[in-house]
Design a protein around this motif. Structure first.
Motif, PDB file in Angstrom:
ATOM      1  N   LYS A   1     105.643  29.696 -62.580  1.00 54.30           N
ATOM      2  CA  LYS A   1     106.230  31.031 -62.653  1.00 54.30           C
ATOM      3  C   LYS A   1     105.044  32.233 -62.565  1.00 54.30           C
ATOM      4  O   LYS A   1     104.073  32.356 -63.359  1.00 54.30           O
ATOM      5  CB  LYS A   1     106.831  30.913 -64.347  1.00 54.30           C
ATOM      6  CG  LYS A   1     107.744  30.062 -64.408  1.00 54.30           C
ATOM      7  CD  LYS A   1     108.544  30.046 -65.825  1.00 54.30           C
ATOM      8  CE  LYS A   1     109.295  31.285 -65.627  1.00 54.30           C
ATOM      9  NZ  LYS A   1     110.313  31.334 -67.061  1.00 54.30           N
TER      10      LYS A   1
ATOM     11  N   ASP B   1     103.702  28.689 -66.884  1.00 56.87           N
ATOM     12  CA  ASP B   1     104.072  30.509 -67.353  1.00 56.87           C
ATOM     13  C   ASP B   1     103.026  31.162 -67.148  1.00 56.87           C
ATOM     14  O   ASP B   1     101.719  30.895 -67.001  1.00 56.87           O
ATOM     15  CB  ASP B   1     104.621  30.154 -68.569  1.00 56.87           C
ATOM     16  CG  ASP B   1     105.444  31.358 -68.998  1.00 56.87           C
ATOM     17  OD1 ASP B   1     105.770  32.156 -68.055  1.00 56.87           O
ATOM     18  OD2 ASP B   1     106.031  31.500 -70.199  1.00 56.87           O
TER      19      ASP B   1
ATOM     20  N   GLU C   1     116.163  30.141 -69.713  1.00 53.22           N
ATOM     21  CA  GLU C   1     114.913  30.301 -70.695  1.00 53.22           C
ATOM     22  C   GLU C   1     115.245  30.925 -72.039  1.00 53.22           C
ATOM     23  O   GLU C   1     116.082  31.790 -72.050  1.00 53.22           O
ATOM     24  CB  GLU C   1     113.965  31.221 -70.110  1.00 53.22           C
ATOM     25  CG  GLU C   1     112.683  31.342 -70.805  1.00 53.22           C
ATOM     26  CD  GLU C   1     111.630  32.064 -70.346  1.00 53.22           C
ATOM     27  OE1 GLU C   1     111.764  32.668 -69.123  1.00 53.22           O
ATOM     28  OE2 GLU C   1     110.321  32.211 -70.997  1.00 53.22           O
TER      29      GLU C   1
ATOM     30  N   GLU D   1     107.769  25.359 -71.030  1.00 54.27           N
ATOM     31  CA  GLU D   1     106.794  26.357 -70.331  1.00 54.27           C
ATOM     32  C   GLU D   1     105.526  26.406 -70.972  1.00 54.27           C
ATOM     33  O   GLU D   1     105.406  26.539 -72.340  1.00 54.27           O
ATOM     34  CB  GLU D   1     107.629  27.369 -70.301  1.00 54.27           C
ATOM     35  CG  GLU D   1     108.849  27.652 -69.706  1.00 54.27           C
ATOM     36  CD  GLU D   1     109.249  28.860 -69.133  1.00 54.27           C
ATOM     37  OE1 GLU D   1     108.739  29.920 -69.457  1.00 54.27           O
ATOM     38  OE2 GLU D   1     110.527  28.831 -68.544  1.00 54.27           O
TER      39      GLU D   1
ATOM     40  N   ASN E   1     109.720  27.715 -74.464  1.00 52.25           N
ATOM     41  CA  ASN E   1     108.091  28.036 -74.341  1.00 52.25           C
ATOM     42  C   ASN E   1     107.351  27.377 -75.554  1.00 52.25           C
ATOM     43  O   ASN E   1     107.881  27.153 -76.686  1.00 52.25           O
ATOM     44  CB  ASN E   1     108.058  29.764 -74.639  1.00 52.25           C
ATOM     45  CG  ASN E   1     108.674  30.465 -73.478  1.00 52.25           C
ATOM     46  OD1 ASN E   1     107.901  30.579 -72.715  1.00 52.25           O
ATOM     47  ND2 ASN E   1     109.643  31.158 -73.545  1.00 52.25           N
TER      48      ASN E   1
HETATM   49 CA    CA Z   1     108.159  31.762 -70.291  1.00 49.50          CA
END
Ligand code: CA
Ligand code: C2E
Ligand code: CA
Ligand code: CA
Length: 279
Positions: free
Chosen positions: A200, A179, A58, A149, A117
């Motif tokens: 997640k 997320d 990530e 995400e 993200n």
């Molecule tokens: Ca994230």
């Protein structure tokens, strides 16, 4: 003062005038930082629980300060969102992450994909699809190596238009994670509406898992639900072995957290990869 000690940005509840000046200054600094290329991406490995191997990375943004400290993303992303500059930051993040991931592949550090993200603001002007296409083409990274995400609130808030953009991006071969799962909404209908690969589980449910039984039923339920929807479950914020063992028992697929590594600058991340023989 929410993030006392972590950043230069503080909210003075007793002095809103001061808060506004601070915000204005910070906003100006954020724009300047983007121009001056001050932002950095750090990378945190994501592990496959069954095999114990790295299965992804990530990318997390950092804003280094002259004194060697960093302003945390939680302290400037919301402001960058409210001023719209996040759209440009977001494009930079995508580009940088795809280029870095491509570099690792070319240097023989394995073929893990990179997760980026996104902010809800990046869906607003309809340019995300083009932006993703452009960074993939420029970097040469295969679309299957990019994951975006998204948080629950992004998937519920604006409905149709976001779905349309997401399905176009999905058709390019890019995948999605949801997320911070569990923190946002109780209406799970959106899970059916769009093609995510991963769920997640928010770290607030994971943090105490090793020491307290309180969150275990919830985490168990989320893992089972993910499995029955055909999604991989990912636990974030895993800091100790007890938590990892419990997650393994619960059938969680992947995990991320300080137990393996914090987010690291690129060269340290590569050193970590080599050291863990993670290729
Ligand atoms: Ca994230
Ligand atoms: P997130 O996407 O939920 O990222 C996970 C956060 O948890 C990261 O904080 C990560 O460093 C931290 N973390 C990872 N493992 C552990 C652990 O074991 N224990 C604990 N206590 N924390 C752990 P970070 O890097 O400060 O990022 C905070 C948030 O800022 C992110 O939450 C994400 O929402 C946002 N963010 C970060 N980078 C970007 C970016 O490039 N673009 C956008 N739009 N948002 C970003
Ligand atoms: Ca998260
Ligand atoms: Ca978060």
């Amino acid at each position: 003062a929410k993030h006392e000690g972590r950043s230069v940005y503080r909210v003075y509840n007793d002095d809103m005038g001061r808060a506004n000046i601070d915000k204005f200054n910070l906003m100006t600094q954020i724009r300047q930082a983007l121009k001056d290329k001050q932002f950095r991406l750090f990378y945190q490995p994501k592990m496959d629980i069954r095999s114990g191997r790295v299965c992804g990375v990530e990318a997390l943004i950092r804003w280094p300060q002259p004194d060697g400290s960093y302003i945390a993303p939680d302290d400037f992303i919301p402001l960058a969102e409210s001023s719209g500059v996040i759209a440009d930051i977001g494009h930079w993040v995508l580009q940088e992450a795809c280029e870095a991931c491509m570099r690792w592949r070319q240097q023989g550090h394995g073929s893990v994909g990179v997760a980026v993200n996104l902010s809800y603001v990046q869906f607003r002007d309809g340019s995300l699809e083009r932006s993703v296409q452009q960074v993939l083409r420029q970097s040469g990274l295969p679309s299957s190596a990019l994951e975006l995400e998204l948080t629950e609130s992004m998937l519920i808030g604006e409905g149709d238009d976001i779905s349309r953009q997401l399905s176009a991006i999905h058709q390019m071969g890019v995948s999605f994670s949801i997320d911070d799962f569990g923190t946002g909404y109780s209406n799970l209908g959106y899970l059916r509406r769009f093609n995510a690969s991963r769920l997640k589980i928010d770290k607030s449910f994971i943090t105490d898992l090793g020491v307290s039984q309180r969150d275990e039923p919830l985490v168990r339920a989320i893992i089972q639900m993910a499995a029955s929807l055909g999604l991989h479950s990912v636990a974030e914020g895993v800091e100790d072995e007890a938590t990892l063992n419990l997650l393994r028992q619960l059938g969680c697929d992947e995990a991320q957290g300080y137990f393996w590594s914090r987010a690291l600058p690129e060269h340290e991340f590569i050193a970590w990869l080599k050291q863990h023989n993670a290729i």
